[in-house]
Design a protein around this motif. Structure first.
Motif, mmCIF file in Angstrom:
data_model
loop_
_atom_site.group_PDB
_atom_site.id
_atom_site.type_symbol
_atom_site.label_atom_id
_atom_site.label_comp_id
_atom_site.label_asym_id
_atom_site.label_seq_id
_atom_site.Cartn_x
_atom_site.Cartn_y
_atom_site.Cartn_z
ATOM 1 N N GLU A 199 0.827 -1.212 0.000
ATOM 2 C CA GLU A 199 0.000 0.000 0.000
ATOM 3 C C GLU A 199 0.861 1.261 0.000
ATOM 4 N N ARG A 200 1.961 1.246 0.735
ATOM 5 C CA ARG A 200 2.850 2.413 0.760
ATOM 6 C C ARG A 200 3.581 2.581 -0.566
ATOM 7 N N LEU A 201 3.909 1.463 -1.222
ATOM 8 C CA LEU A 201 4.503 1.543 -2.546
ATOM 9 C C LEU A 201 3.548 2.240 -3.510
ATOM 10 N N ILE A 202 2.292 1.844 -3.467
ATOM 11 C CA ILE A 202 1.287 2.437 -4.357
ATOM 12 C C ILE A 202 1.094 3.916 -4.036
ATOM 13 N N GLU A 203 1.088 4.273 -2.755
ATOM 14 C CA GLU A 203 0.992 5.684 -2.368
ATOM 15 C C GLU A 203 2.153 6.489 -2.943
ATOM 16 N N SER A 204 3.338 5.871 -3.038
ATOM 17 C CA SER A 204 4.528 6.571 -3.525
ATOM 18 C C SER A 204 4.415 6.973 -4.989
ATOM 19 N N VAL A 205 3.531 6.294 -5.746
ATOM 20 C CA VAL A 205 3.305 6.655 -7.155
ATOM 21 C C VAL A 205 1.913 7.246 -7.320
ATOM 22 N N ASN A 206 1.389 7.815 -6.227
ATOM 23 C CA ASN A 206 0.082 8.482 -6.245
ATOM 24 C C ASN A 206 -1.034 7.585 -6.773
ATOM 25 N N ASP A 250 -0.971 5.231 -8.978
ATOM 26 C CA ASP A 250 -0.879 4.788 -10.371
ATOM 27 C C ASP A 250 -0.113 3.464 -10.447
ATOM 28 N N THR A 251 -0.809 2.371 -10.326
ATOM 29 C CA THR A 251 -0.149 1.063 -10.306
ATOM 30 C C THR A 251 0.477 0.710 -11.649
ATOM 31 N N GLN A 252 0.096 1.420 -12.727
ATOM 32 C CA GLN A 252 0.716 1.155 -14.027
ATOM 33 C C GLN A 252 2.178 1.579 -14.048
ATOM 34 N N LYS A 253 2.591 2.400 -13.071
ATOM 35 C CA LYS A 253 3.997 2.794 -12.966
ATOM 36 C C LYS A 253 4.843 1.727 -12.284
ATOM 37 N N LEU A 254 4.212 0.694 -11.757
ATOM 38 C CA LEU A 254 4.921 -0.278 -10.936
ATOM 39 C C LEU A 254 5.190 -1.571 -11.699
ATOM 40 N N ARG A 255 6.455 -1.974 -11.690
ATOM 41 C CA ARG A 255 6.868 -3.287 -12.186
ATOM 42 C C ARG A 255 7.826 -3.851 -11.141
ATOM 43 N N PRO A 256 7.314 -4.288 -9.989
ATOM 44 C CA PRO A 256 8.206 -4.732 -8.907
ATOM 45 C C PRO A 256 9.024 -5.948 -9.304
ATOM 46 N N HIS A 257 10.257 -5.960 -8.810
ATOM 47 C CA HIS A 257 11.155 -7.095 -9.043
ATOM 48 C C HIS A 257 10.801 -8.202 -8.061
ATOM 49 N N ILE A 258 10.697 -9.428 -8.557
ATOM 50 C CA ILE A 258 10.259 -10.521 -7.683
ATOM 51 C C ILE A 258 11.422 -11.363 -7.158
ATOM 52 N N LYS A 259 12.663 -10.936 -7.441
ATOM 53 C CA LYS A 259 13.818 -11.690 -6.960
ATOM 54 C C LYS A 259 13.898 -11.726 -5.444
ATOM 55 N N THR A 260 13.284 -10.733 -4.774
ATOM 56 C CA THR A 260 13.341 -10.700 -3.317
ATOM 57 C C THR A 260 12.586 -11.873 -2.711
ATOM 58 N N HIS A 261 11.356 -12.108 -3.187
ATOM 59 C CA HIS A 261 10.489 -13.082 -2.501
ATOM 60 C C HIS A 261 10.360 -14.402 -3.225
ATOM 61 N N LYS A 262 10.209 -14.411 -4.550
ATOM 62 C CA LYS A 262 10.102 -15.627 -5.357
ATOM 63 C C LYS A 262 8.899 -16.491 -4.950
ATOM 64 N N GLN A 288 8.657 10.471 -12.107
ATOM 65 C CA GLN A 288 8.824 10.744 -13.532
ATOM 66 C C GLN A 288 7.677 10.127 -14.342
ATOM 67 N N LYS A 289 7.232 10.863 -15.348
ATOM 68 C CA LYS A 289 6.155 10.382 -16.202
ATOM 69 C C LYS A 289 6.669 9.287 -17.128
ATOM 70 N N ASN A 290 5.796 8.334 -17.419
ATOM 71 C CA ASN A 290 6.077 7.273 -18.401
ATOM 72 C C ASN A 290 7.299 6.432 -18.056
ATOM 73 N N VAL A 291 7.560 6.273 -16.750
ATOM 74 C CA VAL A 291 8.650 5.421 -16.300
ATOM 75 C C VAL A 291 8.072 4.344 -15.388
ATOM 76 N N GLU A 292 8.413 3.088 -15.670
ATOM 77 C CA GLU A 292 8.019 1.996 -14.784
ATOM 78 C C GLU A 292 9.131 1.766 -13.764
ATOM 79 N N CYS A 293 8.754 1.688 -12.488
ATOM 80 C CA CYS A 293 9.707 1.538 -11.389
ATOM 81 C C CYS A 293 9.767 0.078 -10.949
ATOM 82 N N SER A 294 10.970 -0.366 -10.548
ATOM 83 C CA SER A 294 11.145 -1.778 -10.224
ATOM 84 C C SER A 294 11.827 -2.028 -8.881
#
Length: 371
Positions: A31-38, A40-52, A232-238
């Motif tokens: 939820e805090r990650l999503i708040e960080s991009v206001n 906009d979940t389309q900006k999010l591409r989280p890396h799954i190497k942490t949890h798998k 930043q606009k049009n950037v996916e964060c990971s």
């Protein structure tokens, strides 16, 4: 922070060492990650190497996070099994990985897959493989902004490489991949350097978009530079570590308001001296690439200091007044959570009542699931 949030209330019936994850804290971090991009979940591409972990991918989907980034074929397959819509393999597939990559795309046609290249030869090899298998592959160009691990240097003529890639008939060129995990220091420094790099290539990206006639995607950064790319606009964060957090980022990325959500649970197995005891959290139970003072933090007591480490043993010096007995439970937060997770087959899930309520498999710690 809740005192002793890590303590498991129920009688522990799982042999130690094991990983405990705290479901309510994981949800808070998402939820805090999503708040960080206001929002906009389309900006999010989280890396799954942490949890798998598949259940965390399912949790992502409930929050409308439908894109992920990964580093292994197994991680990419796990994402496809859990019906993640869009999966980026941020690891150039060469040799047998190229063949496995093609097999993965054919086995899971409902998932949109993409990967990265940093040279024409790799792109051409993928183009040939795509032609043989009647596929069209989606590629990003991997840029090296100073980490010097992979990627074509941003100081070289990378635009010319893109010109060559887009001529390949079985390739769709999607955009730019940029990972800058080498950036350290306070948030102002990290943001400043990331900004300078990003805006130094932005003009070329805009020119490429006009030439190609479509918008290029930019997948950029990890945890260190997430605060910059999130704006930043049009950037996916990971970012990836946010899901569990760890003591490294808790210390060095204090501006990011994520909560620790994973601990290693161990047991005191011996008391060799009056001021030391030994626990079962050895090299095989916690990532140990760093010096001994940067491997874990004991949560029970600030006065418990690691002094000696080997494969199955960790010796702790007790510099305080509290007494500890053989058989006592010890809780520790890893310094580097991602490779720590890869040491275990599963995690024990702890609910808001601090009871173990479930077990999740760390399925993609394996190098291979099916493909």
């Amino acid at each position: 922070m809740q005192n002793n949030w890590w303590k498991i209330s129920s009688e522990i019936r799982v042999d130690t060492p094991f990983l405990a994850v705290y479901e309510d804290r994981i949800q808070t971090n998402i939820e805090r990650l999503i708040e960080s991009v206001n929002g906009d979940t389309q900006k999010l591409r989280p890396h799954i190497k942490t949890h798998k972990i598949g259940e965390i991918l399912d949790l992502f989907k409930t929050y409308n996070i439908n894109k992920v980034k990964c580093a292994t074929i197994a991680e990419a397959e796990l994402a496809a099994i859990h019906e993640i819509a869009d999966v980026l393999l941020a690891y150039q597939p060469v040799g047998n990985k190229k063949e496995r990559w093609i097999s993965l795309l054919k086995k899971y046609p409902a998932t949109t897959f993409s990967t990265i290249v940093d040279n024409y030869e790799s792109a051409k090899a993928l183009d040939i493989a795509a032609h043989k298998n009647n596929l069209k592959l989606t590629l990003y160009l991997d840029l090296n902004s100073g980490m010097n691990r992979t990627g074509i240097s941003i100081s070289k003529n990378w635009e010319a490489l893109i010109d060559e890639i887009i001529k390949l008939k079985n390739i769709h060129f999607a955009g730019i991949h940029l990972y800058d995990g080498h950036l350290k220091g306070d948030v102002e420094h990290r943001n400043s350097v990331a900004s300078n790099i990003f805006f130094s290539i932005n003009e070329e990206i805009e020119a490429l978009q006009k030439k190609l006639g479509y918008e290029l995607k930019i997948v950029a950064g990890g945890s260190n530079t997430f605060p910059f790319y999130a704006t930043q606009k049009n950037v996916e964060c990971s970012p990836g570590t946010f899901v569990f957090w760890d003591s490294n980022y808790q210390i060095n990325l204090p501006e990011q308001n994520f909560e620790p959500a994973l601990v290693i649970v161990g047991t005191i197995i011996s008391k060799p001296t009056n001021t030391t005891f030994c626990i079962d959290i050895g090299y095989k139970a916690v990532a140990s690439e760093n010096p001994i003072d940067k491997r874990l933090v004991i949560l029970n007591d600030d006065n418990l200091i690691p002094i000696s480490h080997s494969e199955e043993h960790l010796v702790i010096e007790n510099r305080g007044e509290n007494n500890y007995a053989i058989g006592d439970t010890i809780y520790a937060q890893p310094y580097h959570v991602c490779p720590t997770c890869a040491l275990y087959d599963s995690v024990q899930v702890v609910n808001s009542e601090q009871h173990i309520c479930d077990q999740w498999l760390i399925t993609a710690r394996s190098r291979k699931i099916n493909i």
